[in-house]
Design a protein around this motif. Structure first.
Motif, short mmCIF file in Angstrom:
data_model
loop_
_atom_site.label_atom_id
_atom_site.label_comp_id
_atom_site.label_asym_id
_atom_site.label_seq_id
_atom_site.Cartn_x
_atom_site.Cartn_y
_atom_site.Cartn_z
N UNK A 1 60.80 48.94 52.80
CA UNK A 1 60.88 48.86 51.58
C UNK A 1 60.50 47.72 50.98
N UNK A 2 60.92 46.59 51.53
CA UNK A 2 60.27 45.26 51.04
C UNK A 2 59.10 45.07 51.26
N UNK A 3 58.47 45.71 52.42
CA UNK A 3 57.24 45.37 52.75
C UNK A 3 56.16 46.21 51.68
N UNK A 4 56.66 47.42 51.36
CA UNK A 4 56.00 48.25 50.18
C UNK A 4 56.09 47.40 48.95
N UNK A 5 57.31 46.80 48.63
CA UNK A 5 57.32 46.13 47.54
C UNK A 5 56.28 44.93 47.27
N UNK A 6 56.13 44.30 48.55
CA UNK A 6 55.23 43.09 48.51
C UNK A 6 53.95 43.40 48.42
N UNK B 1 52.84 46.17 46.87
CA UNK B 1 52.62 46.39 45.19
C UNK B 1 52.37 45.22 44.51
N UNK B 2 53.10 44.12 44.59
CA UNK B 2 53.05 42.85 44.11
C UNK B 2 51.71 42.30 44.35
N UNK C 1 48.88 43.77 45.25
CA UNK C 1 48.14 44.48 44.25
C UNK C 1 48.00 44.07 42.97
N UNK C 2 49.17 44.09 42.31
CA UNK C 2 49.35 43.75 40.90
C UNK C 2 48.79 42.37 40.61
N UNK C 3 48.95 41.60 41.66
CA UNK C 3 48.09 40.24 41.50
C UNK C 3 46.70 40.13 41.02
N UNK C 4 45.95 41.22 41.58
CA UNK C 4 44.43 41.43 41.55
C UNK C 4 44.03 41.26 40.25
N UNK C 5 44.49 42.20 39.34
CA UNK C 5 44.18 42.10 37.66
C UNK C 5 44.50 40.72 37.06
N UNK D 1 41.95 45.45 51.72
CA UNK D 1 40.82 44.43 51.57
C UNK D 1 40.86 43.82 50.11
N UNK D 2 42.11 44.16 49.40
CA UNK D 2 41.87 43.91 48.03
C UNK D 2 41.51 42.61 47.75
N UNK D 3 42.26 41.57 48.40
CA UNK D 3 41.90 39.92 47.98
C UNK D 3 40.35 39.62 48.39
N UNK D 4 39.84 40.32 49.52
CA UNK D 4 38.53 39.98 49.69
C UNK D 4 37.58 40.70 48.72
N UNK D 5 37.93 41.79 48.13
CA UNK D 5 37.15 42.36 47.29
C UNK D 5 37.04 41.69 45.88
N UNK D 6 38.18 40.96 45.54
CA UNK D 6 38.45 40.22 44.23
C UNK D 6 37.76 39.06 44.40
#
Lengths: 132, 67
Positions: free
Chosen positions: A104-109, A111-112, A114-118, B46-51
């Motif tokens: 669960x913590x791994x999934x949360x990490x 998601x975080x 992924x959210x950091x991208x934008x 691969x999101x960090x690489x793409x970004x």
């Protein structure tokens, strides 16, 4: 017309002096005197050239400095890489432990992350716009 | 821990490590937050690489080259 962008400052001074004392058609009678002035000026500037010490960089010293700098950069790269690989091994072991023990913590990490991208994209573009 | 889980972890770790190493070294060369990119590259792929390719390297595959 001489090239004013010459790298030799003495030559530039000489050229300017020569231009300034160049006889006008109306003053043709003074041409001999002005030519003598130019000759004296040139002689003085030539003497100045011989008096002033000319700095000539030694090639081997420059090469040694370049090699020293390259060695410094290589040492810094190796140090940074070693530090990064140490941190990476710690993070990856932690990540593997989290995947296996607390998914669960791994999934949360994830998601975080992924959210950091934008956030990163907007942050970098905003910084770029502000710097213009 | 099952054998499959072990295989997944063993397969994912080199991918993450390679990605983060590339991000760290390239961002370091460009002086663009190498530790941020390297650490982000360790967590996910691969999101960090793409970004990174979009934001730092400015790769735009949808744009045609002029001429």
């Amino acid at each position: 017309m001489t090239d004013r962008r010459s790298t030799d400052p003495h030559r530039e001074i000489r050229d300017i002096a020569e231009e300034e004392v160049r006889p006008e058609p109306a003053d043709a009678g003074d041409a001999a005197e002005e030519a003598e002035t130019v000759r004296l000026l040139r002689g003085a500037l030539d003497r100045l050239d011989t008096l002033a010490p000319v700095f000539e960089p030694e090639l081997h010293r420059l090469e040694a400095r370049l090699e020293e700098h390259a060695a410094f950069l290589r040492r810094r790269l190796i140090r940074d890489l070693a530090l990064f690989l140490t941190v990476a091994s710690i993070v990856l072991s932690g990540l593997a432990a989290v995947i296996l023990k607390v998914p669960a913590v791994f999934l949360l990490l994830q998601a975080a992350a992924l959210a950091a991208a934008p956030v990163f994209i907007i942050g970098f573009y905003r910084k770029k716009v502000n710097s213009r | 821990m099952t054998r499959e889980e072990l295989y997944v972890v063993l397969a994912v770790i080199p991918v993450l490590l390679a990605q983060s190493l590339y991000l760290f070294l390239d961002a370091r060369k460009r002086e663009h937050y190498p530790w941020l990119w390297g650490l982000w590259g360790l967590i996910q792929a691969p999101v960090p690489l793409l970004v990174y390719l979009l934001v730092v390297r400015k790769v735009r595959p949808w744009r045609r080259k002029p001429g």
